[in-house]
Every structure is written in C-alpha cells, then in structure tokens.
Design a protein around this motif. Sequence first.
Motif, short mmCIF file in Angstrom:
data_model
loop_
_atom_site.label_atom_id
_atom_site.label_comp_id
_atom_site.label_asym_id
_atom_site.label_seq_id
_atom_site.Cartn_x
_atom_site.Cartn_y
_atom_site.Cartn_z
N ALA A 1 34.18 35.39 39.95
CA ALA A 1 35.33 34.48 39.93
C ALA A 1 36.31 34.79 41.07
O ALA A 1 36.85 33.88 41.68
N VAL A 2 36.52 36.09 41.36
CA VAL A 2 37.43 36.47 42.46
C VAL A 2 36.95 35.81 43.75
O VAL A 2 37.72 35.17 44.46
N LYS A 3 35.67 35.97 44.03
CA LYS A 3 35.10 35.43 45.27
C LYS A 3 35.29 33.92 45.35
O LYS A 3 35.68 33.38 46.37
N GLU A 4 35.02 33.27 44.23
CA GLU A 4 35.11 31.82 44.16
C GLU A 4 36.56 31.34 44.32
O GLU A 4 36.84 30.40 45.06
N ILE A 5 37.49 31.98 43.62
CA ILE A 5 38.90 31.61 43.70
C ILE A 5 39.41 31.82 45.13
O ILE A 5 40.12 30.98 45.67
N LYS A 6 39.01 32.92 45.76
CA LYS A 6 39.44 33.22 47.12
C LYS A 6 38.92 32.17 48.12
O LYS A 6 39.56 31.93 49.13
N LEU A 7 37.76 31.56 47.81
CA LEU A 7 37.25 30.49 48.68
C LEU A 7 38.19 29.28 48.63
O LEU A 7 38.46 28.65 49.64
N ASP B 1 41.39 29.39 47.60
CA ASP B 1 42.74 29.78 48.01
C ASP B 1 42.74 31.23 48.51
O ASP B 1 42.80 32.15 47.72
N PRO B 2 42.65 31.40 49.83
CA PRO B 2 42.61 32.75 50.40
C PRO B 2 43.84 33.59 50.05
O PRO B 2 43.78 34.81 50.09
N ASP B 3 44.94 32.92 49.68
CA ASP B 3 46.17 33.64 49.34
C ASP B 3 46.32 33.93 47.85
O ASP B 3 47.37 34.39 47.41
N ALA B 4 45.30 33.64 47.07
CA ALA B 4 45.38 33.85 45.62
C ALA B 4 45.75 35.30 45.32
O ALA B 4 45.24 36.22 45.94
N LYS B 5 46.67 35.47 44.37
CA LYS B 5 47.09 36.81 43.96
C LYS B 5 46.37 37.15 42.65
O LYS B 5 46.69 36.61 41.60
N ILE B 6 45.40 38.05 42.75
CA ILE B 6 44.55 38.36 41.60
C ILE B 6 44.66 39.84 41.23
O ILE B 6 44.57 40.71 42.09
N TYR C 1 42.45 27.63 37.69
CA TYR C 1 43.17 28.04 38.90
C TYR C 1 43.43 26.83 39.80
O TYR C 1 44.55 26.62 40.26
N ILE C 2 42.39 26.04 40.00
CA ILE C 2 42.50 24.86 40.87
C ILE C 2 43.48 23.85 40.27
O ILE C 2 44.30 23.27 40.97
N GLN C 3 43.41 23.69 38.96
CA GLN C 3 44.24 22.72 38.26
C GLN C 3 45.70 23.16 38.19
O GLN C 3 46.61 22.37 38.44
N LEU C 4 45.95 24.43 37.83
CA LEU C 4 47.31 24.90 37.55
C LEU C 4 48.02 25.58 38.72
O LEU C 4 49.23 25.72 38.71
N LYS C 5 47.26 26.06 39.70
CA LYS C 5 47.82 26.80 40.83
C LYS C 5 48.83 27.88 40.40
O LYS C 5 50.01 27.81 40.76
N PRO C 6 48.38 28.85 39.65
CA PRO C 6 49.30 29.91 39.18
C PRO C 6 49.75 30.82 40.33
O PRO C 6 49.11 30.86 41.39
N ASP C 7 50.84 31.55 40.10
CA ASP C 7 51.32 32.51 41.10
C ASP C 7 50.43 33.76 41.08
O ASP C 7 50.21 34.39 42.10
N VAL C 8 49.99 34.12 39.87
CA VAL C 8 49.18 35.33 39.69
C VAL C 8 48.09 35.07 38.66
O VAL C 8 48.30 34.32 37.72
N VAL C 9 46.94 35.70 38.86
CA VAL C 9 45.86 35.64 37.88
C VAL C 9 45.52 37.06 37.45
O VAL C 9 45.36 37.94 38.29
N ILE D 1 38.26 44.50 44.59
CA ILE D 1 39.32 44.66 45.59
C ILE D 1 38.78 44.28 46.97
O ILE D 1 39.45 43.62 47.74
N GLU D 2 37.55 44.68 47.24
CA GLU D 2 36.93 44.29 48.51
C GLU D 2 36.79 42.78 48.59
O GLU D 2 36.87 42.20 49.66
N ALA D 3 36.58 42.14 47.44
CA ALA D 3 36.40 40.68 47.40
C ALA D 3 37.74 39.95 47.48
O ALA D 3 37.79 38.74 47.58
N GLY D 4 38.84 40.70 47.39
CA GLY D 4 40.14 40.05 47.55
C GLY D 4 41.16 40.26 46.45
O GLY D 4 42.28 39.78 46.55
N ALA D 5 40.79 40.97 45.37
CA ALA D 5 41.79 41.26 44.33
C ALA D 5 42.82 42.21 44.93
O ALA D 5 42.49 43.03 45.79
N LEU D 6 44.06 42.11 44.49
CA LEU D 6 45.14 42.90 45.08
C LEU D 6 45.46 44.18 44.31
O LEU D 6 46.05 45.10 44.85
#
Length: 119
Positions: A64-70, A72-77, A42-50, A93-98
């Motif tokens: 992983a959701v929690k970590e990715i959101k740290l 990039d708060p705007d990560a689309k998961i 995620y950090i390396q490739l900066k995808p639009d969606v995971v 979803i509570e952790a930030g998945a959409l």
Amino acid sequence: MARILIVDDAKFMRMTLANILKKANHEVIGEAENGQEAIELYIQLKPDVVTLDITMPVMSGLEAVKEIKLHDPDAKIIMCSAMGQQKMVVEAIEAGALDFIVKPFDESRVMEAIQRVLQ
C-alpha cells in the motif's frame, strides 16, 4: 490539527489509535481494514497523514505504501508494526514511509511521530 486515515485490520487497534489522536485534537477522517481500502480512501479523502499497519489481508501495508506514493509522492505515511517486524519496517521506510510506531501503541510515541511527519 491533522486529518488522519487509520489503516489496520484489527478494529481494536484502529479504535485505540483513534482515541489517542482525537485526544490530541486530530481528526480521524477515515478507517480502512486493508491496503486496498487504504489506497481507495487515500485518493478519495486526501488525508494529511496515514497510519498504516504492515501486516494485513488482501494487500499488505508495504504494498500500500508503494501504491499510495505513486498517487502522491508527498504522502505522509507512518507504519505501525508489531515487535519483530524490523525488516519490513525498513522496507516500508525505503518505499517512502516517514516514520513507524510499534504496537502496543505508546501515546507519546504516536504523538511524536505525527508531529515529526507534519513538520
């Protein structure tokens, strides 16, 4: 067209999802087998969606959701889960998945989730 990172410990599931996404003209820019790899890619490739499987070795999709959101708060998961994992889906979803999709993947449901998170 979105750049998508697919994360699942089952190669067959990654392949199935990749085929659905490519058919809809999305680009699969990376694949990972566990949450740890997902974060690195995620950090390396900066995808639009995971798309992130919930149950995986090394590090779960939930962690992983929690970590990715740290990073990039705007990560689309979008979480991927087997039937009967509702409790974990809610946590994700509570952790930030959409959104979430259930296995086995339904093509129209996958596309709907992608469309929704990209809006």
